[in-house]
Design an enzyme around this catalytic site. Sequence first.
Site, PDB file in Angstrom:
ATOM      1  N   HIS A  84       0.818  -1.220   0.000  1.00 29.27           N
ATOM      2  CA  HIS A  84       0.000   0.000   0.000  1.00 29.27           C
ATOM      3  C   HIS A  84       0.852   1.270   0.000  1.00 29.27           C
ATOM      4  O   HIS A  84       0.359   2.337  -0.309  1.00 29.27           O
ATOM      5  CB  HIS A  84      -1.070  -0.013   1.105  1.00 29.27           C
ATOM      6  CG  HIS A  84      -0.597   0.331   2.489  1.00 29.27           C
ATOM      7  ND1 HIS A  84      -0.289  -0.620   3.444  1.00 29.27           N
ATOM      8  CD2 HIS A  84      -0.388   1.520   3.093  1.00 29.27           C
ATOM      9  CE1 HIS A  84       0.072  -0.031   4.564  1.00 29.27           C
ATOM     10  NE2 HIS A  84       0.037   1.275   4.379  1.00 29.27           N
ATOM     11  N   ASP A 220       1.306  -7.690   2.570  1.00 30.32           N
ATOM     12  CA  ASP A 220       1.326  -6.276   2.190  1.00 30.32           C
ATOM     13  C   ASP A 220       2.767  -5.793   1.948  1.00 30.32           C
ATOM     14  O   ASP A 220       3.308  -5.021   2.723  1.00 30.32           O
ATOM     15  CB  ASP A 220       0.646  -5.458   3.287  1.00 30.32           C
ATOM     16  CG  ASP A 220       0.311  -4.045   2.841  1.00 30.32           C
ATOM     17  OD1 ASP A 220       0.836  -3.602   1.801  1.00 30.32           O
ATOM     18  OD2 ASP A 220      -0.468  -3.374   3.540  1.00 30.32           O
ATOM     19  N   SER A 649       4.065   2.335   8.406  1.00 28.61           N
ATOM     20  CA  SER A 649       3.833   1.352   7.357  1.00 28.61           C
ATOM     21  C   SER A 649       5.128   1.101   6.625  1.00 28.61           C
ATOM     22  O   SER A 649       5.810   2.047   6.222  1.00 28.61           O
ATOM     23  CB  SER A 649       2.803   1.869   6.364  1.00 28.61           C
ATOM     24  OG  SER A 649       1.534   1.538   6.826  1.00 28.61           O
TER      25      SER A 649
HETATM   26  N1  ARG Z   1      -4.880   0.701   7.721  1.00 32.48           N
HETATM   27  C1  ARG Z   1      -3.623   0.691   7.055  1.00 32.48           C
HETATM   28  C2  ARG Z   1      -2.951   2.042   7.261  1.00 32.48           C
HETATM   29  O1  ARG Z   1      -3.345   3.054   7.488  1.00 32.48           O
HETATM   30  C3  ARG Z   1      -3.656   0.266   5.637  1.00 32.48           C
HETATM   31  C4  ARG Z   1      -4.364   1.163   4.687  1.00 32.48           C
HETATM   32  C5  ARG Z   1      -4.387   0.701   3.272  1.00 32.48           C
HETATM   33  N2  ARG Z   1      -5.246  -0.432   3.046  1.00 32.48           N
HETATM   34  C6  ARG Z   1      -6.600  -0.353   2.826  1.00 32.48           C
HETATM   35  N3  ARG Z   1      -7.301  -1.448   2.677  1.00 32.48           N
HETATM   36  N4  ARG Z   1      -7.218   0.796   2.723  1.00 32.48           N
HETATM   37  O2  ARG Z   1      -2.917   3.047   6.949  1.00 32.48           O
HETATM   38  N1  GLU Z   2      -1.300   1.531   7.494  1.00 37.87           N
HETATM   39  C1  GLU Z   2      -0.647   2.555   8.293  1.00 37.87           C
HETATM   40  C2  GLU Z   2       0.332   3.370   7.450  1.00 37.87           C
HETATM   41  O1  GLU Z   2       0.110   3.557   6.285  1.00 37.87           O
HETATM   42  C3  GLU Z   2      -0.030   1.931   9.462  1.00 37.87           C
HETATM   43  C4  GLU Z   2      -1.097   1.556  10.367  1.00 37.87           C
HETATM   44  C5  GLU Z   2      -1.124   2.444  11.565  1.00 37.87           C
HETATM   45  O2  GLU Z   2      -1.747   3.506  11.531  1.00 37.87           O
HETATM   46  O3  GLU Z   2      -0.504   2.013  12.525  1.00 37.87           O
HETATM   47  O4  GLU Z   2       1.267   3.946   7.945  1.00 37.87           O
END
Ligand code: ARG
Ligand code: GLU
Length: 740
Positions: A84, A220, A649
């Site tokens: 991502h 991921d 991330s």
């Molecule tokens: N929750 C994770 C992070 O903030 C992954 C976000 C990307 N993936 C998704 N399915 N939207 O940012």
């Molecule tokens: N998916 C998050 C990122 O893009 C990390 C998840 C979090 O917020 O800990 O940094």
Amino acid sequence: MKKILNLLLFAFIIQVSHAGEGMWLPLFLKSLNEAEMQDLGMRLSAEDIYSVNQGSLKDAIVHFGGFCTSELISSQGLLLTNHHCGYGQIQSHTTLENNYLKKGFWAKNKSEELMNEGLTATLINEIVDVTSQALKGVKKGMTVKERQAIIDINLEAIKNELIKKDYQDVAIRPFFNGNQYFAFLTTTYRDIRLVGAPPESIGKFGADTDNWVWPRHTGDFSLFRIYAGPDNLPADPSPENKPYEPKHFLPISLDGVEEDDFTLVFGFPGRTQEYLPSPAVEEIVDVLDPAKIAIRERALNIIDKYMRQDEATRIQYASKFARIANYWKKWIGEVTGLKKTRAVAKKKNFEKEFRGKLPRDSEYQNILPEFEQLYKERAPYAYVRDYYSEVTGRNIELMSVAGIMQRLVSAYENNGAEAYQGFKGRVINYLQGFYKNYNPKIDQEVFAALTEMYSENIDNKYSPTQIQSNTSAPKSYKYLAEDLYTATALADKDKLMAILDMEPEQAIAKLREDEVFKLSSDWKKVYDKEVASPYNALNSQIDSLQRIYMKALMETFPEKRFYPDANSTMRVTYGQVKGYSPTDAVTYGPVTYLDGVMEKYKPGDYEFDVDQKLLDLYDAQDYGKYADKDNGKLPVCFIGTNHTTGGNSGSPAIDANGNLIGLNFDRAWEGTMSDINYDPSICRNIMTDVRYILFVVDKFAGASHLIDEMKIVFPKSKRMPIKNQTVKHKGVFGGKKSKK
Ligand code: ARG
Ligand code: GLU
């Protein structure tokens, strides 16, 4: 009875308020953390992690594009980050014939690696405490403005002094709300190429349904490579460039993890607010998060309805939907967690303790009542501010376009024709991309729903007349939306481009006649005057009080270890591999396996489909050396108590010996309140097991030439000879220390 319960609660809080909490500055690990880390099982020294004199772990940690973390995993600049995080780049190389999102991408050799315009990778050379120089001449009682003016001059002088090499940059950031300042000397590489990415069915398995969720089964990850000039220094993208040779890269351990194993996560966490006073947390839990959740929920329901009707719309809106849903879901988890862990009560208890420790004549006596008062005064503006930014800035797409048009008009009015033409080029670029994925019918429905919500929840005095509610004659926002979207040129690419083709004066006159442009500029006007201006004034008082509060906390609890809030600078966090119990009678284990992917598998579903090749490997149990030694299964993800946030991330999860064991990419839903109140009982970060990553690269994609570049180790079982080590490791593996 109640007293006893309170006492118990308090004891519970005091006892568990550590273990895993903290995003630490690498240069203070020696004094603050090393002993604890070694007690938890770490066999490295603080110097192995961060050193300016020799290669250390920090030399393998790379800020990816300024928004994610990545790490070097070979002597030839190979970079590992999340799928991502590389998504935009993978998408930009994707065409119908070469659908890299769907099928994955693997460069067979270096000449097939793909360049990415604008992508950067930043290494940290040195971190310097510049607090005393930064605050030179700052005195008590200065206004916020006076204070900042002096600091700004100081920072300029420090910068000039620190820069040693012309390819280096320096950034100076405030820490502890401006009580301390640190400078970061960095080197930024500009030729970063895409090397490999799994198909979305692995890299994004579970998509939005599984986002923020444990148990998780996502691979991921994606691979990039840093290229450098002949001198190994940053160079503009060019086919002449060579793979970057790092000072250190992370060896990869295939030993795997067990519950309670030590883990360390190294990266660039974006933003946390751990030291807010209770009224601020109360406002987030009771007012601001619920408002933002409700707004996004309305928009998401509408978009989802259209996405389900039609495949083309699904593709068009998938990434927008994911973006809106990401924080929508995070806030729901945040509120749930803050309530479950009684964060407000905890803060209040802590504040009582703080006040109890202050001498009667302490200059800090009034901080908490002042906070109370300021947050109360700010409350109505904070609420409208979140409403305004969600509705006009995030969810009604046309309002963003109108906002950009306003900036274009201002460019002409403030800076003349040349500035206008320059900005116009960028605007047209943006619009080309925007209209490709824009469906005015969906946006019109979102507009109707959200303007109605706005008028129901926000006082008329903060609204432009067009959308004000009128209790005697209720307004139809559906018809308003229909009228506006029919009349406006902004919802139609050709119409807007035709306007932009005109001479500036004429184009501006046309825009000014446009009803949506008018609404947007009226809305902004009333917002700036009635909301932003009082909000900013109060907020700057809150900021400066927060700085004093932070100082007071550090003076009042000298025995306590404080860590600064995240601010996108390099941090180390550490903890243990651990399951958790999200609700009564439910317990989660810390590791998932490929079997779980198969349990979730839904043929044809865009979130849970599985590639045939992966099904075949599963059926044959063909996991090679990547299977778990104890049970023969293929591990996919694991969780730990490491304190992480957005920006982490792509951060490496590192074992007790300094080897890579996993790749951070998310947090468990119930613990996303760790940005405000870390609680080790339910805060967990989610990592992809490195064995799954290598399995996908090697067995699934057949890219064994990439595995050959890496350095694979089995420190626990010591059964694999270590070959192909091309870089000499000076620090990290020389000084092994065994405490136990
Ligand atoms: N929750 C994770 C992070 O903030 C992954 C976000 C990307 N993936 C998704 N399915 N939207 O940012
Ligand atoms: N998916 C998050 C990122 O893009 C990390 C998840 C979090 O917020 O800990 O940094």
